[in-house]
Design an enzyme around this catalytic site. Structure first.
Site, PDB file in Angstrom:
ATOM      1  N   CYS A 289       0.854  -1.212  -0.104  1.00  0.00           N
ATOM      2  CA  CYS A 289       0.119  -0.091  -0.013  1.00  0.00           C
ATOM      3  C   CYS A 289       0.655   1.426  -0.043  1.00  0.00           C
ATOM      4  CB  CYS A 289      -1.139  -0.046   1.246  1.00  0.00           C
ATOM      5  SG  CYS A 289      -0.051  -0.308   2.807  1.00  0.00           S
ATOM      6  N   HIS A 769      -0.503   0.471   7.579  1.00  0.00           N
ATOM      7  CA  HIS A 769      -1.428   0.775   6.347  1.00  0.00           C
ATOM      8  C   HIS A 769      -1.196   2.155   5.925  1.00  0.00           C
ATOM      9  CE1 HIS A 769      -4.208  -0.432   2.928  1.00  0.00           C
ATOM     10  NE2 HIS A 769      -4.909   0.605   3.321  1.00  0.00           N
TER      11      HIS A 769
END
EC number: 3.4.19.12
Length: 808
Positions: A289, A769
């Site tokens: 990510c 994340h």
């Protein structure tokens, strides 16, 4: 190719579509190709509710795969393979052992039976099915009355509150091991197993009605526990009443906390999906990510769009024979995938009806899978080539470095980020100054915690949290420190003390201060909020703060002014070489009392690396700064003693062992970097250290004596040192020579508007994340891997990296 399948050259094993195969043949003369087609039988709803087969050719996207699940039960395949001989395009169906030579048959069989290269290069991103533990069925649980509360856990041996594991035999709550991703632990759970033999443990914070993360110490791997609900109920945990939050588990009676994960991802808000050019999602390839967030931002900048997508036909026409190894080809390909709109289309009406029939109300997201791009851009890099989470800021600099090294046309798109920093260093005693300039791409701002505007609330929250913890009650609602952006900006511009400053005016060490200003303002200003620091227990942690980042930013007052009237420059004199009476004794004392730059150690440890590894990196690179030490860490982090304490060998051991003490001399006859660093730390120039080690076969003792016997070489080494520093600095902090043409910059006014920001969720840059928010067509859009939606509540106060665009 969506029509003609894929042609594979049997000499180079490179794949081509129908429109490129003729060009490859004419260019190389290779005439034997394997032609692959996959026919897909797709089940579609029939008039009577049944399933009618629909035959079509599979679309073979080498990298820009759509996200549809072609491996589901809705599809059946028929594969077709032929051997094609050019230039007559003569076809031979396979298998055919009668017409083909044995060598050709073997080659074709080997290719057709080979594993996907993506599975080979990226094995960790493919989830392996967990096996049930052999201990699950017969696990004996002690009836010792232990009951586990819904929150407030800590290790029973060291009081750590993260990375905690519940032993399913006796209910002990103990910390896990220290990991490179920054999650802390002292290994007490493993020690407990070695002492007791109790094999299974569940990670607190992962328990949900659907299951939990279970680890078997005996089997040394994650496992399934089919009886996990029963085993947890033994300690008073009802799985059906548990759900995961940011800090662990809680039951349904606990008030939900406004966690960082929920706010940044805009959870709980119905977001409208966006489709079309510039609104294409990217598949997460297993903790990729950080790459997705950075590349979405990069290809939202017009200069990068023009350089790669605008030049796409020319880049493809002049790409090398192996386009998988060409940076510009891969950038153009990825940019086209994101900006063309071909991989971001709203679902058809028939698809919506099918979703309703299957009770699948979630929108089907298109998108691309940047496997080939990631494989190339991370090639040879120990960190980015792994499947571990990485720092988005470090990846951004890595990308800029590749852009600089691979020019495309006359315009360098990375020019929009580049700016000059003027550093003014002043000797506090003589009051004389020195001005230098360096190149940078990121403005790093410290978090001014002392300037929090809600200190009373923070104190009250901490008291309530401790009381709740002591009483084993649910924690109170989270209170974040509110930091004014102006305080962070002021902290950036304040003078900093220079450690171990040597004043050329006094010819001695003195107190010195350094201030930084902008010698130029970039077209796009990248601002990093330095949220990662140390706790009192020396464990890296992230500051969960709220900063009122402005939509419009004016930093014109930070413009550099250069040498001012009345200021006197420090003389350009290097520190003298001090020849000790006893070089051996001097060298030995240096080894026994190593000088380690603790500020560089702290910077590295803030990234999530073990403290002892950071100390070794700074020591072995001669205190040349955190960036040089970071490269040492990347090169050595797979070694078994990576996190072991620094051990300085005795002088006799180092001198006698020569190059073997730190590794053999390289093929290019370069001495080991660690030995060079030791000599540099004594005050000698880098190229002089390399010259001395080369002349003495990398023997430290002889190299030291060689330097002392050639003092005239010290002055000659200065110009060479400047060139070497320029070559070695890949990312930033490049010193510019006075009078030289200098780096290309796009200077202008220092007034900016917020263009986008990248946010991080988690406790370390090596875990968690990333998502990004970008302002497009006057509205904010959230890019969360494959999900691209109109943003309703952009969390501008919780970002990690901000991108500002200059106001014309």
């Amino acid at each position: 190719d969506s029509e003609g399948g894929l042609y594979v050259c049997m000499n180079t094993f490179l794949g081509f579509g129908r429109e490129h195969i003729e060009r490859h043949y004419r260019k190389t003369g290779q005439c034997v190709y394997l032609h692959l087609k996959r026919h897909v039988i797709e089940k579609v709803p029939g008039a009577s509710g049944g399933a009618l087969p629909k035959r079509r050719n599979a679309k073979l996207f080498l990298d820009l795969e759509t996200n549809s699940d072609l491996n589901s039960d809705d599809f059946e395949y028929e594969d077709e393979a032929k051997l094609v001989i050019f230039p007559d395009h003569y076809e031979i169906s396979l298998p055919n052992i009668e017409e083909l030579p044995a060598l050709v048959t073997i080659a074709c069989d080997a290719f057709l039976s080979a594993k996907s290269p993506y599975r080979k290069q990226d094995p960790d991103s493919w989830e392996e099915e967990l096996q049930a533990s052999k201990h699950a069925k017969t696990l004996v649980q002690l009836d010792n009355g232990v009951r586990i509360p819904p929150s407030g856990w800590k290790c029973s041996k060291c009081d750590l509150r993260e990375n905690l594991w519940l032993n399913l035999t006796d209910g002990s709550v103990l910390c896990g091991k220290w990991f490179y991703d920054g999650s802390g632990g002292n290994g007490h759970a493993v020690e407990h197993y070695k002492e007791t033999g109790y094999p299974l443990a569940v990670k607190l914070g992962t328990i949900t009605p659907d299951g939990a993360d279970v680890y078997s110490f005996d089997e040394e791997e994650p496992v399934l526990d089919p009886h996990i609900a029963k085993h947890l109920a033994h300690f008073g945990i009802d799985m059906l009443q548990m759900q995961v939050t940011e800090n662990g588990l809680r039951d349904n009676d606990i008030k939900p906390r406004v966690s960082e994960w929920e706010v940044i991802q805009e959870a709980g808000v119905k977001l409208k999906p966006m489709y079309g050019p510039g609104y294409t999602g990217m598949k997460n390839l297993g903790n990729s990510c950080y790459l997705n967030a950075v590349m979405q931002t990069i290809f939202s900048i017009p200069e990068f769009q023009r350089a790669y997508v605008g030049n796409l036909p020319r880049i493809f026409d002049y790409s090398p024979l192996d386009p998988t190894q060409d940076f510009n080809t891969q950038m153009a390909k990825l940019g086209h995938g994101l900006l063309s709109g071909q991989y971001s289309k709203p679902p058809m009406k028939s698809e919506l009806i099918e979703q309703v029939m299957k009770e699948e109300h979630k929108p089907q997201h298109n998108g691309i899978s940047p496997r080939m791009f990631k494989a190339f851009i991370s090639k040879g890099h120990p960190e980015f080539s792994s499947n571990r989470q990485q720092d988005a800021q470090e990846f951004f600099l890595h990308l800029i470095n590749l852009v600089e090294r691979n020019p495309v046309g006359s315009e360098n798109p990375s020019d929009v980020f580049r700016f000059l920093v003027e550093e003014r260093t002043q000797c506090c005693q003589s009051r004389k100054v020195r001005y230098t300039e360096r190149v940078d791409y990121i403005m790093q701002l410290p978090v001014a915690m002392e300037a929090a505007t809600n200190k009373d609330e923070l104190i009250a929250y901490e008291l309530k949290r401790r009381e709740a913890e002591a009483a084993r009650r649910p924690p109170p609602e989270l209170v974040r420190a509110k930091i004014p952006f102006s305080a962070c900006l002021q902290a950036f511009s304040e003078p900093n003390n220079v450690e171990d400053f040597w004043s050329s005016a006094l010819q001695a060490k003195s107190a010195g201060v350094k201030t930084s200003r902008f010698a130029s303002f970039p077209e796009y200003l990248v601002v990093q909020i330095k949220k990662f620091t140390f706790g009192l227990d020396w464990i890296p942690k992230k500051l969960d703060v709220s900063i009122d980042m402005p939509d419009f930013l004016d930093i014109s007052h930070l413009r550099a002014r250069g040498l001012q009237p009345g200021e006197e420059e420090l003389p350009d004199i290097a520190p003298p070489i001090v020849i000790p009476d006893d070089p051996k004794a001097f060298f030995s004392s240096l080894l026994e009392n190593p000088n380690i730059d603790e500020s560089s150690v702290m910077q590295l440890a803030e990234m999530g690396f073990p403290l002892e590894a950071c100390r070794k990196a700074v020591y072995y690179t001669g205190n040349l700064g955190a960036e040089v030490a970071f490269n040492w860490i990347i090169a050595h982090m797979e070694e078994p003693d990576f996190a072991e304490p620094l051990v300085i060998p005795a002088f006799g051991e180092v001198a006698s062992s020569g190059g073997d003490a730190f590794g053999a001399v390289g093929l290019d006859n370069q001495p080991p970097e660690e030995m060079v660093a030791i000599i540099i730390s004594m005050g000698f120039q880098r190229n002089l250290a390399i010259q001395a080690l080369k002349a003495t076969n990398s023997n430290l003792e002889h190299a030291l004596e060689w330097i002392f016997s050639h003092p005239e070489l010290e002055e000659e080494s200065e110009p060479a040192l400047d060139v070497m520093n320029m070559e070695n600095d890949a990312n930033a902090n490049i010193l510019t020579e006075t009078g030289s043409q200098g780096p290309r910059i796009k200077d202008g006014p220092g007034r900016y508007e917020l263009f986008g920001f990248i946010s991080h969720m988690g406790t370390s840059t090596m875990s968690g994340h990333y998502v990004c928010h970008l302002k497009k067509e006057g509205r904010w859009v959230i890019y969360n891997d494959l999900r691209v939606c109109a943003s309703e509540r952009p969390p501008k106060d919780l970002g990690y990296i901000y991108i500002y665009h200059r106001i014309p």
